[in-house]
Motif scaffolding. Sequence first.
Motif, PDB file in Angstrom:
ATOM      1  N   LEU A   1       0.983 -14.159  -0.015  1.00  0.00           N
ATOM      2  CA  LEU A   1       1.329 -15.222   0.917  1.00  0.00           C
ATOM      3  C   LEU A   1       0.371 -15.136   2.098  1.00  0.00           C
ATOM      4  CD1 LEU A   1       3.315 -17.505   1.763  1.00  0.00           C
ATOM      5  CD2 LEU A   1       4.632 -15.744   2.958  1.00  0.00           C
ATOM      6  N   GLY A   2      -0.537 -16.100   2.178  1.00  0.00           N
ATOM      7  CA  GLY A   2      -1.498 -16.102   3.276  1.00  0.00           C
ATOM      8  C   GLY A   2      -2.441 -14.924   3.266  1.00  0.00           C
ATOM      9  N   GLY A   3      -2.737 -14.388   2.066  1.00  0.00           N
ATOM     10  CA  GLY A   3      -3.681 -13.273   1.961  1.00  0.00           C
ATOM     11  C   GLY A   3      -3.039 -11.897   1.993  1.00  0.00           C
ATOM     12  N   ARG A   4      -1.720 -11.842   2.142  1.00  0.00           N
ATOM     13  CA  ARG A   4      -1.009 -10.564   2.146  1.00  0.00           C
ATOM     14  C   ARG A   4       0.210 -10.661   1.241  1.00  0.00           C
ATOM     15  NH1 ARG A   4      -0.354  -9.197   8.603  1.00  0.00           N
ATOM     16  NH2 ARG A   4      -2.471  -8.420   9.004  1.00  0.00           N
ATOM     17  N   ALA A   5       0.699  -9.501   0.793  1.00  0.00           N
ATOM     18  CA  ALA A   5       1.972  -9.479   0.085  1.00  0.00           C
ATOM     19  C   ALA A   5       3.076  -9.909   1.052  1.00  0.00           C
ATOM     20  CB  ALA A   5       2.264  -8.087  -0.469  1.00  0.00           C
ATOM     21  N   VAL A   6       4.056 -10.625   0.531  1.00  0.00           N
ATOM     22  CA  VAL A   6       5.184 -11.072   1.360  1.00  0.00           C
ATOM     23  C   VAL A   6       5.795  -9.894   2.116  1.00  0.00           C
ATOM     24  CG1 VAL A   6       7.537 -11.983   1.263  1.00  0.00           C
ATOM     25  CG2 VAL A   6       5.728 -13.067  -0.083  1.00  0.00           C
TER      26      VAL A   6
ATOM     27  N   PHE B   1      -2.561   1.275   0.331  1.00  0.00           N
ATOM     28  CA  PHE B   1      -3.830   1.998   0.444  1.00  0.00           C
ATOM     29  C   PHE B   1      -5.013   1.042   0.376  1.00  0.00           C
ATOM     30  CE2 PHE B   1      -7.439   4.050  -1.697  1.00  0.00           C
ATOM     31  CZ  PHE B   1      -7.720   5.061  -0.776  1.00  0.00           C
ATOM     32  N   GLU B   2      -4.993   0.150  -0.607  1.00  0.00           N
ATOM     33  CA  GLU B   2      -6.127  -0.748  -0.804  1.00  0.00           C
ATOM     34  C   GLU B   2      -6.254  -1.786   0.301  1.00  0.00           C
ATOM     35  OE1 GLU B   2      -5.420  -2.348  -4.665  1.00  0.00           O
ATOM     36  OE2 GLU B   2      -6.113  -0.537  -5.715  1.00  0.00           O
ATOM     37  N   ASN B   3      -5.161  -2.065   1.006  1.00  0.00           N
ATOM     38  CA  ASN B   3      -5.184  -3.074   2.060  1.00  0.00           C
ATOM     39  C   ASN B   3      -5.085  -2.472   3.462  1.00  0.00           C
ATOM     40  OD1 ASN B   3      -4.893  -6.005   0.715  1.00  0.00           O
ATOM     41  ND2 ASN B   3      -3.743  -4.536  -0.507  1.00  0.00           N
ATOM     42  N   ASN B   4      -5.315  -1.163   3.539  1.00  0.00           N
ATOM     43  CA  ASN B   4      -5.321  -0.461   4.828  1.00  0.00           C
ATOM     44  C   ASN B   4      -4.053  -0.715   5.639  1.00  0.00           C
ATOM     45  OD1 ASN B   4      -7.981   0.691   4.544  1.00  0.00           O
ATOM     46  ND2 ASN B   4      -8.806  -1.356   4.932  1.00  0.00           N
TER      47      ASN B   4
ATOM     48  N   GLU C   1       4.807   2.781  -7.162  1.00  0.00           N
ATOM     49  CA  GLU C   1       3.377   3.056  -7.312  1.00  0.00           C
ATOM     50  C   GLU C   1       2.550   1.826  -6.958  1.00  0.00           C
ATOM     51  OE1 GLU C   1      -0.117   4.769  -7.713  1.00  0.00           O
ATOM     52  OE2 GLU C   1       1.831   5.781  -7.692  1.00  0.00           O
ATOM     53  N   TRP C   2       3.010   0.643  -7.376  1.00  0.00           N
ATOM     54  CA  TRP C   2       2.302  -0.599  -7.039  1.00  0.00           C
ATOM     55  C   TRP C   2       2.219  -0.752  -5.535  1.00  0.00           C
ATOM     56  CZ3 TRP C   2       2.510  -4.922  -4.179  1.00  0.00           C
ATOM     57  CH2 TRP C   2       1.701  -6.004  -4.530  1.00  0.00           C
ATOM     58  N   TRP C   3       3.331  -0.511  -4.851  1.00  0.00           N
ATOM     59  CA  TRP C   3       3.369  -0.695  -3.402  1.00  0.00           C
ATOM     60  C   TRP C   3       2.501   0.327  -2.689  1.00  0.00           C
ATOM     61  CZ3 TRP C   3       3.741  -4.051   0.090  1.00  0.00           C
ATOM     62  CH2 TRP C   3       4.086  -3.737   1.417  1.00  0.00           C
ATOM     63  N   ARG C   4       2.526   1.573  -3.125  1.00  0.00           N
ATOM     64  CA  ARG C   4       1.670   2.592  -2.514  1.00  0.00           C
ATOM     65  C   ARG C   4       0.197   2.241  -2.685  1.00  0.00           C
ATOM     66  NH1 ARG C   4       5.510   6.161  -5.039  1.00  0.00           N
ATOM     67  NH2 ARG C   4       6.840   7.190  -3.483  1.00  0.00           N
ATOM     68  N   ARG C   5      -0.154   1.792  -3.870  1.00  0.00           N
ATOM     69  CA  ARG C   5      -1.553   1.412  -4.122  1.00  0.00           C
ATOM     70  C   ARG C   5      -1.946   0.206  -3.276  1.00  0.00           C
ATOM     71  NH1 ARG C   5      -1.064   1.006  -9.049  1.00  0.00           N
ATOM     72  NH2 ARG C   5      -0.898  -1.253  -9.304  1.00  0.00           N
ATOM     73  N   TYR C   6      -1.041  -0.777  -3.161  1.00  0.00           N
ATOM     74  CA  TYR C   6      -1.318  -1.956  -2.340  1.00  0.00           C
ATOM     75  C   TYR C   6      -1.568  -1.542  -0.885  1.00  0.00           C
ATOM     76  CZ  TYR C   6      -0.588  -6.067   0.495  1.00  0.00           C
ATOM     77  OH  TYR C   6      -0.761  -7.063   1.440  1.00  0.00           O
TER      78      TYR C   6
END
Length: 228
Positions: free
Chosen positions: A20-25, A61-64, A54-59
Amino acid sequence: MAAGHGSRMGTELPKQFLNLGGRAVLHTTIRKFVDAVPGISVVTVLPQGGEYAEWWRRYCFENNFNCPQLIVKGGITRFHSVKEALSRIPDGAIVAIQDGVRPLLSADLIKSMFSRFEAEDCRALIPVLPVVDTLKKLARDNGGRLVLTTGPEPDRSVLFGAQTPQIFRSEDIREAYGQAYDVTFTDDASVAARYGIPLTFCEGERLNFKLTTPEDMVLAEAVMKIRR
């Protein structure tokens, strides 16, 4: 609270993780609280199954998204998910329980609710909005069609819709969630009220709506574009 799967959204990925707008909701929702209340402790309740954590932790990390948070696995219902999260919260805390898929609330609402909760020594503070639509009492007949039911029409003037965040003292709301589960527990306020905790209400925000359907995502995208 981000433990649901959001079947009505019609997506494989749970709606709290949708872009949503470039970020996860969920990212946007948590960010609102972190920015509004510096030093706030975040407890993030995710769906059962290790793949979502795991998905959320990776997100993150990857999105600072460097937000310290305690990740908790949800239960079979929202009630059980909240109960599990509350078991991790110490006494003496102020607890704001927020739907992870209400990302459009303002920082002003968050700040004003925390301030009022402390200033007025509330035990529960719930944001609400008056119902604006005309209401009809309907039921489905044997053919599945919607038909009017007997009895007086609902009085719209006394009906309000509850939103989140809903704010409580940690000891109060944890004890309230010690009750047996009931299908009428549709939000935290209903659990608190059944336990006898007095509720205080404040004005919510029209744009603090819950993302439930694909149309809600379209509207949220448009709102965020206008705000930018």
